[in-house]
Design a protein around this motif. Sequence first.
Motif, PDB file in Angstrom:
ATOM      1  N   GLY A 102      28.689  59.099  46.589  1.00 63.16           N
ATOM      2  CA  GLY A 102      29.309  58.193  45.622  1.00 63.16           C
ATOM      3  C   GLY A 102      29.656  56.843  46.227  1.00 63.16           C
ATOM      4  O   GLY A 102      29.490  56.607  47.429  1.00 63.16           O
ATOM      5  N   GLY A 103      30.143  55.965  45.365  1.00 70.46           N
ATOM      6  CA  GLY A 103      30.585  54.648  45.831  1.00 70.46           C
ATOM      7  C   GLY A 103      31.819  54.776  46.712  1.00 70.46           C
ATOM      8  O   GLY A 103      32.006  54.023  47.668  1.00 70.46           O
ATOM      9  N   THR A 104      32.671  55.755  46.394  1.00 71.72           N
ATOM     10  CA  THR A 104      33.875  55.970  47.204  1.00 71.72           C
ATOM     11  C   THR A 104      33.497  56.337  48.630  1.00 71.72           C
ATOM     12  O   THR A 104      34.078  55.828  49.595  1.00 71.72           O
ATOM     13  N   GLY A 105      32.497  57.219  48.779  1.00 71.95           N
ATOM     14  CA  GLY A 105      32.014  57.593  50.111  1.00 71.95           C
ATOM     15  C   GLY A 105      31.497  56.375  50.867  1.00 71.95           C
ATOM     16  O   GLY A 105      31.745  56.217  52.066  1.00 71.95           O
ATOM     17  N   ALA A 106      30.793  55.496  50.156  1.00 71.48           N
ATOM     18  CA  ALA A 106      30.258  54.280  50.793  1.00 71.48           C
ATOM     19  C   ALA A 106      31.398  53.397  51.284  1.00 71.48           C
ATOM     20  O   ALA A 106      31.352  52.849  52.390  1.00 71.48           O
ATOM     21  N   LEU A 107      32.448  53.269  50.462  1.00 75.07           N
ATOM     22  CA  LEU A 107      33.589  52.430  50.846  1.00 75.07           C
ATOM     23  C   LEU A 107      34.291  53.009  52.071  1.00 75.07           C
ATOM     24  O   LEU A 107      34.693  52.289  52.977  1.00 75.07           O
ATOM     25  N   THR A 281      30.437  61.857  61.732  1.00 74.08           N
ATOM     26  CA  THR A 281      31.791  62.321  62.047  1.00 74.08           C
ATOM     27  C   THR A 281      32.639  62.502  60.790  1.00 74.08           C
ATOM     28  O   THR A 281      33.800  62.868  60.872  1.00 74.08           O
ATOM     29  N   SER A 282      32.050  62.210  59.612  1.00 77.78           N
ATOM     30  CA  SER A 282      32.806  62.394  58.379  1.00 77.78           C
ATOM     31  C   SER A 282      32.278  63.590  57.595  1.00 77.78           C
ATOM     32  O   SER A 282      32.990  64.553  57.366  1.00 77.78           O
ATOM     33  N   TYR A 283      31.018  63.546  57.175  1.00 76.51           N
ATOM     34  CA  TYR A 283      30.464  64.678  56.413  1.00 76.51           C
ATOM     35  C   TYR A 283      29.081  65.076  56.915  1.00 76.51           C
ATOM     36  O   TYR A 283      28.350  65.799  56.223  1.00 76.51           O
ATOM     37  N   SER A 284      28.703  64.581  58.069  1.00 77.52           N
ATOM     38  CA  SER A 284      27.485  64.974  58.796  1.00 77.52           C
ATOM     39  C   SER A 284      26.203  64.392  58.222  1.00 77.52           C
ATOM     40  O   SER A 284      25.500  63.641  58.872  1.00 77.52           O
ATOM     41  N   ASN A 285      25.875  64.747  57.009  1.00 81.91           N
ATOM     42  CA  ASN A 285      24.683  64.199  56.352  1.00 81.91           C
ATOM     43  C   ASN A 285      24.836  64.425  54.857  1.00 81.91           C
ATOM     44  O   ASN A 285      25.606  65.281  54.431  1.00 81.91           O
ATOM     45  N   PRO A 286      24.124  63.641  54.040  1.00 80.30           N
ATOM     46  CA  PRO A 286      24.462  63.629  52.609  1.00 80.30           C
ATOM     47  C   PRO A 286      23.823  64.774  51.806  1.00 80.30           C
ATOM     48  O   PRO A 286      22.823  65.359  52.234  1.00 80.30           O
ATOM     49  N   PRO A 287      24.388  65.050  50.616  1.00 74.66           N
ATOM     50  CA  PRO A 287      23.765  66.012  49.703  1.00 74.66           C
ATOM     51  C   PRO A 287      22.461  65.437  49.144  1.00 74.66           C
ATOM     52  O   PRO A 287      22.307  64.214  49.054  1.00 74.66           O
ATOM     53  N   ALA A 288      21.525  66.321  48.755  1.00 71.09           N
ATOM     54  CA  ALA A 288      20.165  65.857  48.447  1.00 71.09           C
ATOM     55  C   ALA A 288      19.888  65.594  46.969  1.00 71.09           C
ATOM     56  O   ALA A 288      19.066  64.741  46.635  1.00 71.09           O
ATOM     57  N   HIS A 289      20.563  66.322  46.087  1.00 77.84           N
ATOM     58  CA  HIS A 289      20.080  66.358  44.700  1.00 77.84           C
ATOM     59  C   HIS A 289      20.131  64.994  44.012  1.00 77.84           C
ATOM     60  O   HIS A 289      19.146  64.556  43.405  1.00 77.84           O
ATOM     61  N   GLY A 290      21.266  64.303  44.110  1.00 79.96           N
ATOM     62  CA  GLY A 290      21.410  63.013  43.431  1.00 79.96           C
ATOM     63  C   GLY A 290      20.399  61.995  43.915  1.00 79.96           C
ATOM     64  O   GLY A 290      19.805  61.252  43.115  1.00 79.96           O
ATOM     65  N   SER A 291      20.178  61.949  45.207  1.00 77.14           N
ATOM     66  CA  SER A 291      19.250  60.934  45.740  1.00 77.14           C
ATOM     67  C   SER A 291      17.828  61.243  45.314  1.00 77.14           C
ATOM     68  O   SER A 291      17.035  60.332  45.045  1.00 77.14           O
ATOM     69  N   ALA A 292      17.487  62.535  45.215  1.00 79.29           N
ATOM     70  CA  ALA A 292      16.130  62.891  44.764  1.00 79.29           C
ATOM     71  C   ALA A 292      15.931  62.436  43.319  1.00 79.29           C
ATOM     72  O   ALA A 292      14.863  61.922  42.951  1.00 79.29           O
ATOM     73  N   ILE A 293      16.942  62.578  42.493  1.00 82.32           N
ATOM     74  CA  ILE A 293      16.846  62.159  41.083  1.00 82.32           C
ATOM     75  C   ILE A 293      16.626  60.650  40.992  1.00 82.32           C
ATOM     76  O   ILE A 293      15.709  60.163  40.313  1.00 82.32           O
ATOM     77  N   VAL A 294      17.464  59.897  41.708  1.00 88.32           N
ATOM     78  CA  VAL A 294      17.371  58.431  41.632  1.00 88.32           C
ATOM     79  C   VAL A 294      16.019  57.960  42.166  1.00 88.32           C
ATOM     80  O   VAL A 294      15.354  57.104  41.554  1.00 88.32           O
ATOM     81  N   ALA A 295      15.590  58.519  43.298  1.00 86.88           N
ATOM     82  CA  ALA A 295      14.311  58.087  43.892  1.00 86.88           C
ATOM     83  C   ALA A 295      13.153  58.424  42.959  1.00 86.88           C
ATOM     84  O   ALA A 295      12.225  57.618  42.788  1.00 86.88           O
ATOM     85  N   GLU A 296      13.216  59.590  42.328  1.00 85.35           N
ATOM     86  CA  GLU A 296      12.135  60.003  41.406  1.00 85.35           C
ATOM     87  C   GLU A 296      12.054  59.024  40.221  1.00 85.35           C
ATOM     88  O   GLU A 296      10.972  58.569  39.854  1.00 85.35           O
ATOM     89  N   ILE A 297      13.179  58.692  39.658  1.00 89.74           N
ATOM     90  CA  ILE A 297      13.185  57.814  38.476  1.00 89.74           C
ATOM     91  C   ILE A 297      12.746  56.401  38.843  1.00 89.74           C
ATOM     92  O   ILE A 297      11.916  55.793  38.165  1.00 89.74           O
ATOM     93  N   LEU A 298      13.269  55.884  39.938  1.00 86.60           N
ATOM     94  CA  LEU A 298      12.973  54.482  40.261  1.00 86.60           C
ATOM     95  C   LEU A 298      11.553  54.295  40.795  1.00 86.60           C
ATOM     96  O   LEU A 298      11.032  53.186  40.784  1.00 86.60           O
ATOM     97  N   SER A 299      10.903  55.381  41.229  1.00 88.51           N
ATOM     98  CA  SER A 299       9.546  55.204  41.777  1.00 88.51           C
ATOM     99  C   SER A 299       8.463  55.517  40.742  1.00 88.51           C
ATOM    100  O   SER A 299       7.278  55.364  41.016  1.00 88.51           O
ATOM    101  N   ASP A 300       8.844  55.955  39.553  1.00 86.64           N
ATOM    102  CA  ASP A 300       7.865  56.303  38.527  1.00 86.64           C
ATOM    103  C   ASP A 300       8.005  55.294  37.373  1.00 86.64           C
ATOM    104  O   ASP A 300       9.060  55.251  36.715  1.00 86.64           O
ATOM    105  N   ALA A 301       6.954  54.494  37.137  1.00 91.03           N
ATOM    106  CA  ALA A 301       7.082  53.364  36.203  1.00 91.03           C
ATOM    107  C   ALA A 301       7.566  53.813  34.817  1.00 91.03           C
ATOM    108  O   ALA A 301       8.454  53.182  34.231  1.00 91.03           O
ATOM    109  N   ALA A 302       7.000  54.924  34.303  1.00 89.73           N
ATOM    110  CA  ALA A 302       7.347  55.346  32.946  1.00 89.73           C
ATOM    111  C   ALA A 302       8.794  55.839  32.888  1.00 89.73           C
ATOM    112  O   ALA A 302       9.561  55.495  31.974  1.00 89.73           O
ATOM    113  N   LEU A 303       9.163  56.637  33.881  1.00 83.70           N
ATOM    114  CA  LEU A 303      10.515  57.195  33.919  1.00 83.70           C
ATOM    115  C   LEU A 303      11.537  56.080  34.127  1.00 83.70           C
ATOM    116  O   LEU A 303      12.619  56.079  33.537  1.00 83.70           O
TER     117      LEU A 303
END
Length: 396
Positions: A102-107, A281-303
């Motif tokens: 999330g944005g909170t994690g980024a901050l 040192t905070s959460y090690s590495n990020p969860p996968a599902h949300g990023s897969a959704i965003v990457a799938e949508i933004l890389s497919d012209a129709a979607l």
Amino acid sequence: MFEKLDMAPADPILGLSAAFKSDTNPQKINLGVGVYQDDEGKTPILPSVAEAERRIVSSATSKSYLAIDGTPEYNRAVQTLLLNEDHEIIRSERAVTVQSPGGTGALRIAGDFLARHFPSARLWLSQPTWANHPKIFQSAGIDVQNYPYFDASNNGLDFASMIEALRTVPAGDIVLLHGCCHNPTGVDPTSDQWEEIADVAQEAGWLPLVDFAYQGFGDGLEEDAAGLRALCRPGQELLIASSFSKNFGLYRERIGALTLVAKNSEAAARGLSHLKIAVRTSYSNPPAHGSAIVAEILSDAALRSQWEDEVAQMRARINGMRRLLVDTLAEKGAQGDFSFIARQRGMFSYSGLSDEQVKRLREEYAIYIVGGGRINVAGMTGANMDVLCTAIASVL
Ligand code: LMR
């Protein structure tokens, strides 16, 4: 040990959602937390997201860890949406991105990184700002200051005071700017004002940290990025905390990103090496599902084009609710001129309601509004507008 603990106060925004849930009034209205609702009062899964999820689930082969900074497809998609494909920053590879919860994690990652490497830097927040901002940075050990922002006399931006204050922020300090759809006020600088802010950042030498959580909810995906892009001048360094909670409706997937823009690609690579330590040192590495959704949508012209339409529909509904609120308040004889609400942008409006009026709305009408008078316009519907405006008119 735990016997000695005092009870901590409830969160001013998420605590309100819990109180709303347990309220038994059938006419209750939640204008608290910044979550989009459609005209039926539901927070839908966007059809583009549902389609991306179908594809991801049917092609997934592993649940192994992602890299500390997430996937390259997602990080590239984030940068392209923020800046545009052919931006000098992307061509010169002077931006690096880490996926965040999330944005909170980024901050918070930004806060940990800044506190560790720039311990004497102070962070400047708009007055007012999102209630969680000071807490996130103070938890990271950063000294937090304020700069003037909102002019209550005209419900607009006090740009003269803001820019005067920003001129005096010392080099090496950090200034948090809301990229668009300012939370909580709904009041943003104009394009010319953004240029002036960018001038001052360069002249004074402070670092802009742009919190960009509502891209697409103001005037459009491109239009809303104009302020951020005005800051992205040649050689300018910045940090960008972005979120897909709102514009993809992915709230509970916790998907955002922290982007560091350095002077050149070598400095960016060094910056990334330290952001990775902050993540590990905070959460090690990020969860996968949300990023897969965003990457799938933004890389497919129709979607992608389907998603852009869905964002446009959410934006149109929110702006329609703004106008309906102004008209219905007038119709109910509410005291005062509320036309400013139609000029504000994003999910929120600073309504001008006092804390006493907010309390009465909650206790007498089961209408939930954040302290300070911030209302979530996206929580209004054609069906609850009448009840809402009658109640507001009665407490004014
Ligand atoms: C809000 O301001 O309501 C949203 O950003 C949700 C949150 O986490 O507070």
